[in-house]
Design a protein around this motif. Structure first.
Motif, PDB file in Angstrom:
ATOM      1  N   ASP A   1      -1.339  -5.130  -4.115  1.00  0.00           N
ATOM      2  CA  ASP A   1      -1.298  -3.714  -3.550  1.00  0.00           C
ATOM      3  C   ASP A   1       0.166  -3.136  -3.737  1.00  0.00           C
ATOM      4  O   ASP A   1       0.591  -2.396  -2.781  1.00  0.00           O
TER       5      ASP A   1
ATOM      6  N   SER B   1       1.756   1.630  -6.029  1.00  0.00           N
ATOM      7  CA  SER B   1       2.355   2.648  -5.937  1.00  0.00           C
ATOM      8  C   SER B   1       4.008   2.517  -6.343  1.00  0.00           C
ATOM      9  O   SER B   1       4.900   3.444  -6.545  1.00  0.00           O
ATOM     10  N   TYR B   2       4.435   1.188  -6.287  1.00  0.00           N
ATOM     11  CA  TYR B   2       5.871   1.126  -6.492  1.00  0.00           C
ATOM     12  C   TYR B   2       6.327   0.641  -7.853  1.00  0.00           C
ATOM     13  O   TYR B   2       7.357   0.501  -8.247  1.00  0.00           O
TER      14      TYR B   2
ATOM     15  N   ASP C   1       4.125   7.346   0.684  1.00  0.00           N
ATOM     16  CA  ASP C   1       3.094   7.252   0.192  1.00  0.00           C
ATOM     17  C   ASP C   1       2.639   8.270  -0.994  1.00  0.00           C
ATOM     18  O   ASP C   1       1.839   8.287  -1.772  1.00  0.00           O
TER      19      ASP C   1
ATOM     20  N   LEU D   1       4.705   8.366  -3.425  1.00  0.00           N
ATOM     21  CA  LEU D   1       4.951   7.501  -4.636  1.00  0.00           C
ATOM     22  C   LEU D   1       3.615   6.998  -5.408  1.00  0.00           C
ATOM     23  O   LEU D   1       2.997   6.601  -4.726  1.00  0.00           O
ATOM     24  N   ASN D   2       3.498   7.006  -6.493  1.00  0.00           N
ATOM     25  CA  ASN D   2       2.202   6.510  -7.448  1.00  0.00           C
ATOM     26  C   ASN D   2       2.587   6.100  -8.780  1.00  0.00           C
ATOM     27  O   ASN D   2       2.418   6.434  -9.927  1.00  0.00           O
TER      28      ASN D   2
ATOM     29  N   GLN E   1       2.020   3.385 -10.307  1.00  0.00           N
ATOM     30  CA  GLN E   1       1.095   2.555 -11.269  1.00  0.00           C
ATOM     31  C   GLN E   1       0.935   3.772 -12.304  1.00  0.00           C
ATOM     32  O   GLN E   1       0.349   3.776 -13.444  1.00  0.00           O
TER      33      GLN E   1
ATOM     34  N   HIS F   1       6.459  12.856  -8.741  1.00  0.00           N
ATOM     35  CA  HIS F   1       5.138  12.128  -8.522  1.00  0.00           C
ATOM     36  C   HIS F   1       4.284  13.223  -7.926  1.00  0.00           C
ATOM     37  O   HIS F   1       3.095  13.219  -8.150  1.00  0.00           O
TER      38      HIS F   1
ATOM     39  N   THR G   1       0.707  14.674  -9.212  1.00  0.00           N
ATOM     40  CA  THR G   1      -0.582  14.662  -8.600  1.00  0.00           C
ATOM     41  C   THR G   1      -1.356  15.808  -8.308  1.00  0.00           C
ATOM     42  O   THR G   1      -2.451  15.934  -8.741  1.00  0.00           O
TER      43      THR G   1
END
Ligand SMILES: [Zn+2]
Lengths: 517, 349
Positions: free
Chosen positions: B42, B45-46, B98, B100-101, B103, B220, B224
């Motif tokens: 998981d 996000s990084y 949080d 950050l995304n 992927q 990011h 979003t």
């Protein structure tokens, strides 16, 4: 014709008149003569070839050893709307390079590094072009008595001979008579027309401050800088010290904007710092010699050498970045006796040690290399020499025919000879560099007019100045009142206000601006 | 922020994986192993949030975390969080990271940032009729994009700036002031030259890493927002146009994609990359599935496009061979595949 070149000058560069020497050089170049031009830094050397290059049909080749200078000039030409210029150097990525090479004929000005010029493939492409002018910038590099001797410059003559004998323009900002004669001899163009202009700059005052140690230097800097907020460059020999002094100055000087710049920064970051300085958003820049090559800033007022330079030539070049607008400016060298060790260490990093060289020659005999590339890979992989050192060794290996175009010729006999020869050569270079350093130290220690002393190596005479000559002639810094930088606006606002300002959304100004258009 | 992210990563991989795997995640390494790590632990996000990170800097930061007692000794390349490390991780506000995304956005962020920064510089100068300036972004792909934007119909520097202002102001409202200060400092226009990472780091007393990550997080967050509502953030969506390419592209195709965007011909790309032209054609098909905005006209005249489209509709089977038979000889299989790909909507970002 005269009318035409003046018209072109304004049309292309937006200048209404030529600076000293430009016109004479350009006219000779246009008339097909070979020219050696010595012009002081900041006098617009580049116009001497850019203008004819753009007027001529065909192509102008400019050999320049300084990557950053090349890139900056191309950028500036592009910014002023001249697009058919290109710089070919090791920084170009292969795909882009292939594309450039396929379309070489489209460019009017081609900047190229001496290394690239020796690439057979590139040379073949160049030969096919209609070359109208061949320019050697920083021509002092051709002479081993020049301060930045580049062995690969010696090959330029052969390359010119393979071209269709275009006129040759060799330019430099600092070349002693010895070096000038060397340039003519090495290029084998004894009839080159010389245009030598005095390199002394009347508006630069010369000061040397004797300071015992680092702390004294820092105290002096803070006291000096805080008096006036003017565009200032401080040169360092070490990246680390440039960074550390930046931090100290930032702490001590409120309201000043200060940053550092050196070759270790990322390209994008360098560009930002450069442009901040151009816009007077930065007041003080702490830098190494990597900065300033292509800087076209006319109002630099103060140039400080925190460390001793290595010789007078580079010193003259560096202070030459000050006061290009003709206004009074000052050069200050901070000198502490122990500093002499710094340039000495630098010399040893520029030249290979004789021990390591001998070891390397041994491995040439034992490791059975088949190609130059194999040797080069070995040198880099095992970090035997740095780039400057390897360039030196490689040149002499080629000269000895140990490295040849497509083969190697390694025999014990030859290597023994080479070993003996290269040791002498290294000693000779070191001695020469120390001799240049001594000239500089003599200047620093000089007790009479510094102006007279500084330029005596380069020209028979110099212009005397009444006021603000040098510290030995009695210069009073407190009487100097240059125009100061405004405080950069927009810094104290919160982000919303600032975003509005940055994106030009200020209601009042906007409506005014619109009315004016 | 960087340290918090590292702690969070180490906590998630437990001691199953080495610290190197975290480094690869941050760099966004496109290897099967790293992608599997990302899914299994998981760490999406990084993924790829710090492509310019080098190993020495990473190791230094890990050593520091050990020195302050937050993680165990990293000498054998495996670490766990100490109680102190857990406390730090739990006590800190996670909301920041949080945002950050990686992927979803790692492939958009770099080029978007370049376009964004350059577009503001260009538009602000145009707006003031200043035509001579040195671009702060040297990337040719971005420069080309800007040129096309400026000559596109209806482009107005004035509108560009005012819309951008509205959109950024709105988006910035929901981020911390602190982040937005940094973000605005980074922008270059006619009014100011942006600050370097190094300068921001000194000014805000944060590490270079944190500055980089804060800027990345702001971008990011912008992505979003665009993803949620393209129409509300019209201008930002416009800057991101063509970048929403699916992550499923192979690395080789992605490389081809970059060259195509820079306007290189198929032959040049094949020659330079030492690949067969057919391989490049395969890449183009792969790209066509995910990005419809590239100029296909050079590969396929408009007239043929419509002929092929009709043939696809006519053919019952949808098989390439059947479609080809309905068309003139001169139309190639490649062109047919291209039209099919271009009309396949399911993977549009
Ligand atoms: Zn004097």
């Amino acid at each position: 014709m005269k009318q035409t070149i003046e018209y072109q000058l304004e049309n292309i560069f937006g200048h209404t008149s030529f600076k000293l020497g430009q016109k004479e050089i350009i006219e000779d170049v246009i008339n097909g003569k070979d020219v050696l031009g010595i012009l002081p830094t900041g006098s617009g050397k580049s116009v001497c070839f850019q203008l004819p290059g753009l007027i001529f049909g065909g192509t102008t080749i400019i050999v320049s050893p300084l990557l950053s200078l090349m890139v900056d000039q191309v950028k500036q030409l592009k910014a002023s709307g001249i697009k058919d210029v290109v710089a070919i150097n090791s920084m170009l990525d292969p795909v882009k390079r292939a594309q450039v090479l396929e379309n070489l004929y489209k460019y009017r000005l081609i900047y190229i590094s001496p290394e690239m010029l020796q690439n057979e493939f590139i040379l073949k492409r160049l030969i096919k072009l209609n070359i109208k002018l061949f320019v050697i910038d920083e021509a002092h590099c051709i002479s081993q008595w020049g301060h930045e001797f580049r062995p690969d410059y010696l090959k330029i003559k052969d390359i010119i001979n393979q071209l269709d004998q275009p006129p040759v323009l060799a330019l430099s900002a600092t070349a002693t008579e010895e070096v000038q004669n060397d340039i003519l001899a090495i290029l084998d163009r004894p009839n080159m027309k010389k245009h030598i202009y005095p390199i002394d700059r009347k508006n630069i005052s010369l000061v040397v401050e004797d300071l015992p140690d680092r702390k004294a230097k820092i105290d002096y800097l803070i006291a000096l800088l805080k008096q006036r907020k003017i565009p200032t460059m401080i040169y360092f020999s070490s990246r680390k010290e440039a960074e550390q002094i930046t931090l100290i100055l930032r702490e001590q000087l409120d309201n000043f904007s200060i940053a550092y710049y050196h070759g270790g920064l990322e390209q994008d970051e360098r560009l930002l710092i450069q442009q901040q300085f151009m816009k007077n958003q930065l007041d003080i820049i702490c830098c190494t010699s990597a900065f300033g090559m292509g800087i076209n800033k006319s109002d630099i007022r103060l140039i400080i050498h925190y460390h001793l330079p290595t010789q007078l030539e580079s010193f003259i070049q560096e202070i030459g970045r000050a006061g290009r607008d003709g206004e009074q400016c000052i050069s200050i060298v901070l000198y502490s006796k122990n500093d002499v060790q710094i340039p000495r260490n630098l010399f040893h990093s520029e030249l290979p040690s004789t021990d390591i060289t001998s070891g390397f020659i041994n491995s040439l005999e034992n490791l059975q290399f088949n190609t130059t590339n194999e040797i080069e890979k070995y040198v880099y992989d095992f970090q035997i020499f740095n780039e400057t050192q390897w360039r030196f060794i490689r040149y002499h290996l080629e000269d000895f025919l140990i490295i040849q175009k497509d083969k190697l010729d390694i025999s014990s006999e030859k290597l023994v000879q080479f070993d003996r020869f290269i040791k002498v050569k290294i000693e000779e270079r070191l001695k020469y560099k120390h001799h240049k350093l001594n000239d500089l130290i003599e200047w620093v220690d000089h007790s009479r007019c510094r102006r007279e002393k500084l330029y005596q190596h380069f020209q028979s005479n110099y212009s005397q100045v009444e006021e603000f000559c040098c510290d030995n002639c009695g210069l009073a810094l407190e009487e100097w009142h240059p125009k100061e930088n405004n405080k950069f606006d927009g810094t104290s606002l919160g982000w919303k206000e600032r975003l509005r300002w940055v994106l030009l959304q200020e209601k009042n100004n906007e409506s005014n601006a619109e009315r004016n258009h | 922020m960087f340290q918090l992210i590292l702690l969070s990563c180490f906590a998630k991989i437990k001691q199953d994986r080495s610290i190197s795997s975290v480094y690869h995640i941050l760099k966004g390494k496109k290897s099967a192993q790293t992608i599997q790590d990302m899914r299994l632990y998981d760490l999406g996000s990084y993924f790829g949030i710090y492509k310019s990170l080098n190993r020495a800097e990473f190791d230094e930061e890990v050593r520091y975390l050990n020195k302050v007692g937050a993680i165990s000794n990293p000498t054998d390349n495996f670490v766990y969080l100490t109680n102190k490390g857990k406390d730090i991780l739990n006590s800190k506000n996670q909301l920041d990271i949080d945002i950050l995304n990686g992927q979803a956005f790692e492939h958009i962020a770099p080029l978007f940032e370049k376009r964004f920064m350059l577009a503001i510089q260009v538009a602000s100068h145009l707006r003031l009729n200043k035509l001579s300036f040195i671009p702060i972004v040297e990337d040719e792909t971005a420069q080309k994009w800007i040129k096309e934007m400026m000559i596109s119909k209806g482009f107005s520097a004035n509108l560009f700036l005012s819309h951008l202002y509205d959109e950024l102001l709105e988006i910035g409202e929901s981020l911390s002031n602190y982040w937005m200060e940094i973000f605005v400092d980074r922008i270059t226009s006619d009014k100011q030259v942006g600050q370097s990472i190094q300068q921001l780091s000194i000014n805000y007393n944060k590490s270079n890493h944190d500055i980089h990550l804060i800027l990345t997080a702001v971008f990011h967050y912008i992505f979003t927002k665009i993803e949620k509502d393209k129409y509300q953030y019209k201008l930002l969506a416009y800057i991101s146009d063509g970048l929403w390419i699916d992550n499923s592209l192979t690395i080789s195709a992605r490389k081809t994609y970059e060259y195509v965007q820079q306007g290189y011909t198929i032959e040049t790309i094949a020659k330079q990359r030492n690949l067969k032209a057919n391989t490049i054609y395969d890449h183009l098909i792969e790209i066509a599935y995910v990005d419809k905005t590239i100029k296909w006209q050079t590969l396929l005249p408009d007239a043929n496009y419509f002929k092929i489209l009709e043939a696809i509709k006519k053919s019952n089977t949808g098989k390439l061979k059947d479609i080809k038979q309905l068309l003139p000889e001169s139309i190639s299989y490649f062109q047919i595949r291209l039209v099919i790909a271009l009309n396949n909507e399911k993977m549009m970002g």
